[in-house]
Design a protein around this motif. Structure first.
Motif, short mmCIF file in Angstrom:
data_model
loop_
_atom_site.label_atom_id
_atom_site.label_comp_id
_atom_site.label_asym_id
_atom_site.label_seq_id
_atom_site.Cartn_x
_atom_site.Cartn_y
_atom_site.Cartn_z
N LYS A 23 82.68 -22.52 -61.62
CA LYS A 23 82.55 -21.98 -62.97
C LYS A 23 81.92 -23.02 -63.91
O LYS A 23 81.02 -22.71 -64.69
N SER A 25 78.14 -22.93 -65.81
CA SER A 25 78.35 -22.65 -67.23
C SER A 25 77.51 -23.56 -68.10
O SER A 25 78.02 -24.50 -68.70
N TYR A 72 81.46 -11.19 -75.55
CA TYR A 72 80.88 -11.26 -74.21
C TYR A 72 79.56 -11.98 -74.10
O TYR A 72 79.05 -12.12 -73.00
N ASP A 74 79.57 -15.14 -71.66
CA ASP A 74 79.67 -14.81 -70.23
C ASP A 74 78.39 -14.16 -69.72
O ASP A 74 77.93 -14.45 -68.62
N ARG A 130 75.77 -16.80 -69.24
CA ARG A 130 75.98 -17.59 -68.03
C ARG A 130 75.56 -16.81 -66.79
O ARG A 130 74.88 -17.33 -65.91
N TYR A 131 75.97 -15.57 -66.76
CA TYR A 131 75.60 -14.75 -65.60
C TYR A 131 74.09 -14.57 -65.55
O TYR A 131 73.47 -14.63 -64.49
N LYS A 158 82.90 -4.82 -70.97
CA LYS A 158 82.30 -5.98 -70.32
C LYS A 158 81.54 -5.57 -69.06
O LYS A 158 80.39 -5.97 -68.86
N PHE A 184 77.53 -5.87 -68.25
CA PHE A 184 77.00 -6.51 -67.04
C PHE A 184 76.11 -5.55 -66.26
O PHE A 184 75.08 -5.95 -65.72
N ILE A 194 82.55 -15.89 -62.80
CA ILE A 194 81.99 -15.96 -64.15
C ILE A 194 82.41 -14.75 -64.98
O ILE A 194 82.78 -14.87 -66.14
N GLY A 195 82.32 -13.57 -64.35
CA GLY A 195 82.62 -12.36 -65.11
C GLY A 195 84.11 -12.10 -65.23
O GLY A 195 84.53 -11.38 -66.12
N GLY A 196 84.88 -12.66 -64.31
CA GLY A 196 86.32 -12.43 -64.35
C GLY A 196 86.68 -10.98 -64.02
O GLY A 196 87.67 -10.45 -64.53
#
Lengths: 236, 186
Positions: A46, A50, B31, B34, B37-38, B74, B78, B141-143
């Motif tokens: 992560k 990041s 969001y 995240d 990052r994705y 979320k 995505f 990353i997305g959880g």
């Protein structure tokens, strides 16, 4: 649950643990350690994936929506203006067209136009029509001719600027007289007397219709008027 | 009367508009990090990633009425981002780049050893089959839960679980090999 299954489930999803998994973890320090290892590696990944989020990004996203909304509003108003312009244009066009088609015209001008239009044709009419025939047509205007001292040689409906009217031609000793029976609801400007180089005209505004008489001789008109007033009756 | 109904409709519309605007702002606040990052991960480029996030949010705003609930927001974002990315590929043949190291690794804050191990880890993740790394990244990353990942990737839950398991297993194996080799060399 054997150890392999425990590990398989932890490797699959270390975040959402079922109650029996939690229970198992409490009892088994090895599994706990394994869980920690998995989470640690995830944490590394992560962190690795990041990158710092650009500070301007959030504002840019908010701004972009705002702009898009404004654009939509602008487009809406542009469309509205375009629509209004189109309507105005069409209205202007229609207005022009209607002036061209239905420009203000007086009763006299229109009557004279009709007379000139039939002038050639009427010259050759000699056969008098029966009073009954004429009365059938007059009935449309609620009128009736009791008797006629002069022969009626022409009786036909005609169009007075969109108003159905009756066109009569009477043959008098002095010459021809044209009579129009025009309903009161018409689109013309009333004129009691009119003339041009050749013809003279005179209108009588009776309570049901307008009578327009046209002739090239004054005495014909005078006689005709008297005769008409005497013989023509409007039903109440 | 006709104008009274019109007025009522207008009154009803105003809070709806505000609501929509509010939802959008929430989506951005909660969001965007995240998603960015994705986006970086799937684009391998910071600039493209930013563009992609912007495209995603623009599309989200246009179709914000389709958003069913806050809870699914979320995953919804995505999904849009993945679709926008696929669209980007359709538009032009995108050349698959190596991960930009400077993008993903913050060189200033780590020691050379840490940097080295980070590079190793990155290499290992890269070496995974995309079908394995994809659900793993979404989870980390997305959880997302297994169900959400299954929906996002249009797979069934068992397949997703298997791939998640294999992804972590392979990664661990690769890393332990690396360690063994290093110890031998050391």
């Amino acid at each position: 649950m054997d150890e392999l299954e425990v590990r398989r489930r932890l490797l699959t999803d270390p975040y959402h643990l079922a109650p029996e998994q939690l229970q198992q973890l409490q009892q088994d320090p090895d599994s706990q350690q394994f869980h920690q290892d998995v989470l640690e590696l995830d944490q590394h990944i992560k962190q690795l994936l990041s990158p710092p989020v650009p500070k301007a990004l959030e504002n840019a996203l908010l701004l972009q929506q705002h702009k898009h909304k404004q654009q939509q509003q602008k487009r809406f108003y542009q469309n509205l203006i375009a629509l209004a312009a189109s309507v105005a244009f069409l209205a202007g066009f229609a207005l022009n067209w209607s002036f061209f088609l239905y420009g203000s015209q007086s009763l006299g001008e229109n009557s004279l136009a009709h007379v000139y239009h039939e002038e050639q044709y009427v010259q050759h009419l000699t056969t008098p029509l029966s009073l009954a025939d004429v009365n059938v047509k007059l009935a449309d205007f609620g009128a009736e001719l009791n008797s006629s001292e002069h022969a009626i040689v022409f009786a036909n409906f005609c169009n007075f600027r969109g108003t159905r009217s009756l066109h009569l031609v009477l043959e008098t000793e002095q010459g021809l007289m044209t009579v129009f029976v025009v309903p009161k609801e018409n689109s013309l400007d009333y004129e009691s007397e009119f003339h041009d180089d050749k013809y003279q005209g005179r209108s009588i505004n009776s309570h049901k219709a307008i009578l327009v008489m046209v002739s090239d001789k004054t005495e014909v008109l005078q006689q005709g008027e008297q005769q008409l007033l005497k013989n023509l009756q409007f039903k109440a | 009367m006709w104008w009274s109904t019109d007025k009522a409709a207008a009154k009803k519309q105003a809070p709806e508009k505000e609501q929509r605007q509010h939802s959008y702002m929430q989506l951005v606040r909660l969001y965007h990090a995240d998603l960015y990052r994705y986006s970086c991960w799937i684009c391998r480029s910071a600039d493209i990633a930013e563009d992609l996030v912007q495209d995603t949010y623009l599309r989200a705003w246009k179709s914000i009425d389709l958003l069913q609930s806050e809870a699914s927001a979320k995953a919804w974002l995505f999904t849009i981002l993945r679709n926008e990315n696929a669209r980007r590929f359709e538009r032009k043949q995108f050349q698959y780049q190596e991960v930009e190291q400077e993008l993903l690794l913050d060189e200033h804050q780590v020691s050379p050893e840490q940097l080295y191990s980070q590079q190793q880890l990155l290499k290992q993740i890269e070496s995974l089959e995309p079908e394995y790394s994809e659900p793993l990244i979404l989870q980390i990353i997305g959880g997302f839960s297994g169900d959400e990942i299954a929906q996002l990737l249009s797979l069934n839950l068992n397949t997703v679980n298997t791939r998640l398991f294999r992804a972590r297993k392979q990664l661990r194996d690769l890393l332990s090999h690396e360690n063994v080799r290093e110890q031998k060399n050391g």
